[in-house]
Design an enzyme around this catalytic site. Sequence first.
Site, PDB file in Angstrom:
ATOM      1  N   TRP A 159     -22.301  15.945   7.919  1.00 45.46           N
ATOM      2  CA  TRP A 159     -21.200  15.503   7.071  1.00 45.46           C
ATOM      3  C   TRP A 159     -21.248  16.192   5.713  1.00 45.46           C
ATOM      4  O   TRP A 159     -22.304  16.353   5.116  1.00 45.46           O
ATOM      5  CB  TRP A 159     -21.243  13.989   6.867  1.00 45.46           C
ATOM      6  CG  TRP A 159     -20.944  13.194   8.101  1.00 45.46           C
ATOM      7  CD1 TRP A 159     -21.823  12.460   8.832  1.00 45.46           C
ATOM      8  CD2 TRP A 159     -19.673  13.048   8.737  1.00 45.46           C
ATOM      9  NE1 TRP A 159     -21.189  11.867   9.887  1.00 45.46           N
ATOM     10  CE2 TRP A 159     -19.860  12.213   9.865  1.00 45.46           C
ATOM     11  CE3 TRP A 159     -18.394  13.545   8.476  1.00 45.46           C
ATOM     12  CZ2 TRP A 159     -18.826  11.854  10.711  1.00 45.46           C
ATOM     13  CZ3 TRP A 159     -17.358  13.194   9.333  1.00 45.46           C
ATOM     14  CH2 TRP A 159     -17.581  12.360  10.430  1.00 45.46           C
TER      15      TRP A 159
ATOM     16  N   GLU B 243      -5.546  -3.868  -1.904  1.00 47.13           N
ATOM     17  CA  GLU B 243      -6.007  -5.072  -1.194  1.00 47.13           C
ATOM     18  C   GLU B 243      -7.008  -5.894  -2.003  1.00 47.13           C
ATOM     19  O   GLU B 243      -7.396  -6.986  -1.586  1.00 47.13           O
ATOM     20  CB  GLU B 243      -6.648  -4.665   0.139  1.00 47.13           C
ATOM     21  CG  GLU B 243      -5.672  -4.137   1.166  1.00 47.13           C
ATOM     22  CD  GLU B 243      -5.452  -2.627   1.092  1.00 47.13           C
ATOM     23  OE1 GLU B 243      -4.928  -2.053   2.057  1.00 47.13           O
ATOM     24  OE2 GLU B 243      -5.808  -2.020   0.045  1.00 47.13           O
TER      25      GLU B 243
ATOM     26  N   LYS C 247     -16.846  17.234   8.885  1.00 44.03           N
ATOM     27  CA  LYS C 247     -17.976  17.301   9.797  1.00 44.03           C
ATOM     28  C   LYS C 247     -18.150  18.738  10.271  1.00 44.03           C
ATOM     29  O   LYS C 247     -17.361  19.254  11.068  1.00 44.03           O
ATOM     30  CB  LYS C 247     -17.793  16.368  10.986  1.00 44.03           C
ATOM     31  CG  LYS C 247     -19.092  16.138  11.760  1.00 44.03           C
ATOM     32  CD  LYS C 247     -18.995  14.964  12.711  1.00 44.03           C
ATOM     33  CE  LYS C 247     -20.374  14.579  13.246  1.00 44.03           C
ATOM     34  NZ  LYS C 247     -20.320  13.418  14.148  1.00 44.03           N
TER      35      LYS C 247
ATOM     36  N   THR D  79       0.855  -1.190   0.000  1.00 43.71           N
ATOM     37  CA  THR D  79       0.000   0.000   0.000  1.00 43.71           C
ATOM     38  C   THR D  79       0.888   1.237   0.000  1.00 43.71           C
ATOM     39  O   THR D  79       2.083   1.164   0.298  1.00 43.71           O
ATOM     40  CB  THR D  79      -0.904   0.028   1.240  1.00 43.71           C
ATOM     41  OG1 THR D  79      -0.065   0.077   2.415  1.00 43.71           O
ATOM     42  CG2 THR D  79      -1.780  -1.210   1.305  1.00 43.71           C
TER      43      THR D  79
END
Length: 542
Positions: free
Chosen positions: A445, A330, A440, A185
């Site tokens: 949100w 992944e 936020k 990653t």
Amino acid sequence: MQGNMMLQPLLISNLIEHAARYHGDTAIISKNTDGTITTTDWTHVAENSKRFANALASLGTAHGDRIATIAWNNHRHLESWYAISGSGMICHTINPRLFPEQLVFIINDAQDKVVLFDKTFLPLISAVKAHTPTVEHFICLGAFDQDVATALPEVKFYDALIAENSAEFDWPNFDENTASSLCYTSGTTGNPKGALYSHRSTILHTYAICLPDSLNLSANHVMLPVVPMFHVNAWGTPYAAAMVGCTFVLPGPGLDGASLVQMIDQYKVNIALGVPTIWQGLLAAAKQLGSSLDSLNRNVVGGSACPPAMMKAFRDLYHCETIHAWGMTEMSPLGTSNQLKAKHQQLSSEEQLKIRLSQGRPPFGVDIRITDEENGTHEVARDGHTTGNLQVKGHWIIESYYRKSNSATTADGWFDTGDIASVNEDGYLLLSDRAKDLIKSGGEWISSVELENIAMSHPNIAMAAVIAATHPKWDERPIVIAIKQQGAEVTEEDVLNYYSDKIAKWQIPDKVIFVDAIPLTGTGKMLKKDLREQYGSVLLES
């Protein structure tokens, strides 16, 4: 009672054998690091992969050894891939754009025995060599070069090894669950983590990306993977190209817009794959050079969300269909791909565009769900509106990270992606944001992706990132970090006014900061962590 069918392991060596046998004279066009072009074919790629497999054996490598590559998309890199995995070793692709400290960590964590590299990366090899004790051999992917030999006296040269070894090599037969390749990653937080793919998972993933409802690949295609082979195996395209036997155009280090336009036009590329920042450069170069990109009828966008303005530009200016795709290291990486269903064909082009802007549907082999809490198991409604944590499971999705004993999945076997998303009744996935990038404000949100898409649809904005800035009253408020189009005159007020009829008033960003450049990760994604560190307190300073 079992069936009476042949049982043959799914191995990567089968792909290159198939390509050589049934598509042997199909061209592989490769730009070298010095800018020259090599034209070869699947027959010679297969032969050289066997020569290099013999070369690796002569160097004392063994089944399961990790062989690292630090290289561009070119024919030597492609040949080495099949030699390594086909021999039962593990092809470890390394992103050269990572920090040297991360490269040292990755090489040592993988315990690489051999490192292959393009001359471009000689300074990098010289910098990390003393800190990588497991590496026994360094191989430069090219012909003898005095500069390389002087800087690295023990170096071996790929072309010499190929010339010294026979093309007679019997690919070994082994369990299809054997590890085939290793990708780490990007490591934006903490050390990078390794995803170790198997031959079985890779072959199943290859079948999936070739499907009509995925990337829709065939022997009729001339494919240009702009996404690097060190970025999640170029999204699996080197395997898919061999499976379908298409013409493969490898751009080497020439990833700038002008170089890509030239390759697309010269070699009649009809499908290309890359991240949005690449396509921004291509669109700008095509306009400047006066190219109509006549051959290009499909481009695939992944890595981050495709701005609506970009999709419209490809459609309206170049008659090119844009396929939105999504995945992760992944996940090998394909998770979803956006192809329309039959019932969508009667919709207007603008209605179709709204569907196209989602990340699409998963192919057979991947399942997705949205849960109401991280690592939770309770699935929310598939109504296209209710958002939650995106989780996945399937045949080519990680169960645990390399050399980590603990599982990477939830208690019931799903991998939590860290994305916030919704899924509609047709299975189309719409990403709202990375969980860490959501803003936020006053308990509500706000999606940074939605605000970025609006900013980048402004005709005078070339690139934009939206981040959360600390606010004394609302906790967080969005701000825009933007790059102007070359020569454009645009003010902060212009950009903020542009939002007024597109989103709710309370979601409009508080500030626009114009910059000359936005930091990118090694895979072309915007480094919002760096932007937050630099600009996260700007609303407290006024």
